[in-house]
Design an enzyme around this catalytic site. Sequence first.
Site, short mmCIF file in Angstrom:
data_model
loop_
_atom_site.label_atom_id
_atom_site.label_comp_id
_atom_site.label_asym_id
_atom_site.label_seq_id
_atom_site.Cartn_x
_atom_site.Cartn_y
_atom_site.Cartn_z
N ARG A 48 -2.45 -1.98 -3.58
CA ARG A 48 -3.71 -1.27 -3.40
C ARG A 48 -3.67 -0.01 -4.27
NH1 ARG A 48 -5.00 3.21 0.93
NH2 ARG A 48 -7.18 3.50 0.45
N GLU A 57 -7.82 -5.70 4.81
CA GLU A 57 -7.70 -5.34 3.40
C GLU A 57 -6.50 -6.02 2.74
OE1 GLU A 57 -8.51 -1.44 5.16
OE2 GLU A 57 -8.96 -0.77 3.13
N ARG A 60 -13.21 15.04 7.75
CA ARG A 60 -14.01 15.36 6.55
C ARG A 60 -15.46 15.62 6.92
NH1 ARG A 60 -12.08 10.07 3.58
NH2 ARG A 60 -9.89 10.31 4.08
N HIS A 91 -12.96 2.33 0.00
CA HIS A 91 -12.91 1.27 1.02
C HIS A 91 -13.48 -0.04 0.47
CE1 HIS A 91 -13.39 4.62 4.25
NE2 HIS A 91 -12.11 4.29 4.16
N ASN A 109 0.88 -1.17 0.00
CA ASN A 109 0.00 0.00 0.00
C ASN A 109 0.92 1.22 0.00
OD1 ASN A 109 -1.79 2.05 0.45
ND2 ASN A 109 -2.76 1.13 2.24
N GLY A 135 -11.22 1.00 12.73
CA GLY A 135 -10.84 1.48 14.07
C GLY A 135 -12.01 1.77 15.00
N ASN A 140 -14.03 -0.99 17.70
CA ASN A 140 -13.66 -0.70 19.10
C ASN A 140 -14.64 0.14 19.89
OD1 ASN A 140 -10.90 -1.88 19.37
ND2 ASN A 140 -10.57 -0.59 17.57
P1 ADP Z 1 -7.85 4.63 8.95
O1 ADP Z 1 -9.05 5.12 8.24
O2 ADP Z 1 -6.75 5.62 9.03
O3 ADP Z 1 -7.40 3.25 8.54
P2 ADP Z 1 -8.60 3.35 11.45
O4 ADP Z 1 -9.45 2.30 10.88
O5 ADP Z 1 -7.31 2.96 12.09
O6 ADP Z 1 -8.35 4.53 10.44
O7 ADP Z 1 -9.49 4.14 12.54
C1 ADP Z 1 -9.02 5.23 13.25
C2 ADP Z 1 -10.09 5.66 14.22
O8 ADP Z 1 -10.40 4.56 15.07
C3 ADP Z 1 -9.68 6.82 15.13
O9 ADP Z 1 -10.72 7.76 15.24
C4 ADP Z 1 -9.47 6.14 16.45
O10 ADP Z 1 -9.79 6.98 17.53
C5 ADP Z 1 -10.42 4.98 16.40
N1 ADP Z 1 -9.97 3.91 17.29
C6 ADP Z 1 -8.91 3.12 17.14
N2 ADP Z 1 -8.77 2.30 18.21
C7 ADP Z 1 -9.79 2.60 19.05
C8 ADP Z 1 -10.22 2.12 20.32
N3 ADP Z 1 -9.53 1.16 20.95
N4 ADP Z 1 -11.34 2.67 20.87
C9 ADP Z 1 -12.02 3.62 20.23
N5 ADP Z 1 -11.66 4.12 19.02
C10 ADP Z 1 -10.57 3.62 18.45
#
Ligand code: ADP
Length: 400
Positions: free
Chosen positions: A91, A386, A241, A181, A7, A331, A335
């Site tokens: 990617r 991915e 965004r 995505h 990537n 993320g 979570n």
């Molecule tokens: P990207 O789009 O850059 O791949 P990610 O999928 O890593 O992003 O998501 C990033 C988001 O996920 C951030 O807003 C971050 O706060 C949130 N995030 C990551 N880990 C946690 C967690 N353990 N609890 C809550 N939010 C989380």
Amino acid sequence: MKVLVINAGSSSLKYQLIQMEDESVLAKGICERIGMENGIFSYKSHTGFKLEKTVEMKNHEAAFHLVAEALEDPEHGVVNSLSEISAIGHRVVQGADLFMESCLVTDEVLEGIRKCARLAPLHNLAHIEGITACQKVFGKEIPEVVVFDTGFHATMPKKAYMYAIPYAYYEKYSIRRYGFHGTSHRYVSEQCIHMLGDPEHSKIITCHLGNGSSITAVKDGKCIDTTMGLTPLDGFMMGTRSGSLDPSIVTFLQQEENLSAKEMDTVLNKKSGLLGISGISSDDRDVTKAEEEGNERAILAHEMLQYQIEKYIGGFIVALGGCDAIVFTAGIGENHVGHREKICEALSFLGVDLDKEKNQQMVGGKGGEITKPGSKIKVFVIPTNEELMIARETKALCEA
Ligand code: ADP
């Protein structure tokens, strides 16, 4: 068969070497700050060995040399020779209407990716640099495959992908919804169909909630609509965004604030979303902390985010003519227990019966169902992958 997944961004490059027989990760890492001072190279192997070093990487080619060296390293490497790598999967963000599917890299394909760069200049040009540098370091004899973020969305019907602006702009500039995505939506929807017992027909809504976020409606394994559009700015609010808004706001602000098109673009892409509303951060963990401390704008940011997601899910249930399952991934989706709970509560009248305890447990890479047995619409948390999806596509194309 070993597949290297790449990537490549403009100043960073993520890599992962996957053993396809058991789909295990042999090694992975990131090259950051390529072309800048104090570049960072990291490498982690399946044996537990970890390396992070500050090193200058003049360009992508230099970065790939480091990757190759690490993979082949006699002590901590995972291959005896680079020739063990059967294929490389890249990617690519924007395939526009030129690439509806993944394909093997040829000179014509590279030219096509360059043509699509008009719609995603930063990303696509960086991918081309990554692909050509890869060929130089790993050799042209290793087949390379490109997998497009837009690919999974190619099945959208025209009524879903057209914008109601003069038709001539669609013909002249290919302005339409493409969606992004796609690799993540494809991966989690395939997993979800499997978890539903591989039915012939299925209606699934996948919510990829990360820094960038999008929701996709998937009917019988195919995308029929998605929230992101011509660019990843469309849809609902994200880290920085804005998502969709009244288009007149753009011209209004440009006039009132005397902003150039580029400055306006920065406002919408970099200063809006969770950051713009909360005034705190684009990272949802920071916004959550502020919300817990009673910060009103953090509370508002989260209320807006949940509400917008609920509206899209509701709209997509209509687009699908029903819904068997909703998936949360990335993320935030993987979570954030609180967002999932609030969204599921709002959907309870449609037959979403959340199991709060299961929802609490599904964090930190754990996946599974979070609704109670018998819930009319099932809800799953499915960690996205991915890289694995790209590796699978690469393998399939090379074998074909
Ligand atoms: P990207 O789009 O850059 O791949 P990610 O999928 O890593 O992003 O998501 C990033 C988001 O996920 C951030 O807003 C971050 O706060 C949130 N995030 C990551 N880990 C946690 C967690 N353990 N609890 C809550 N939010 C989380």
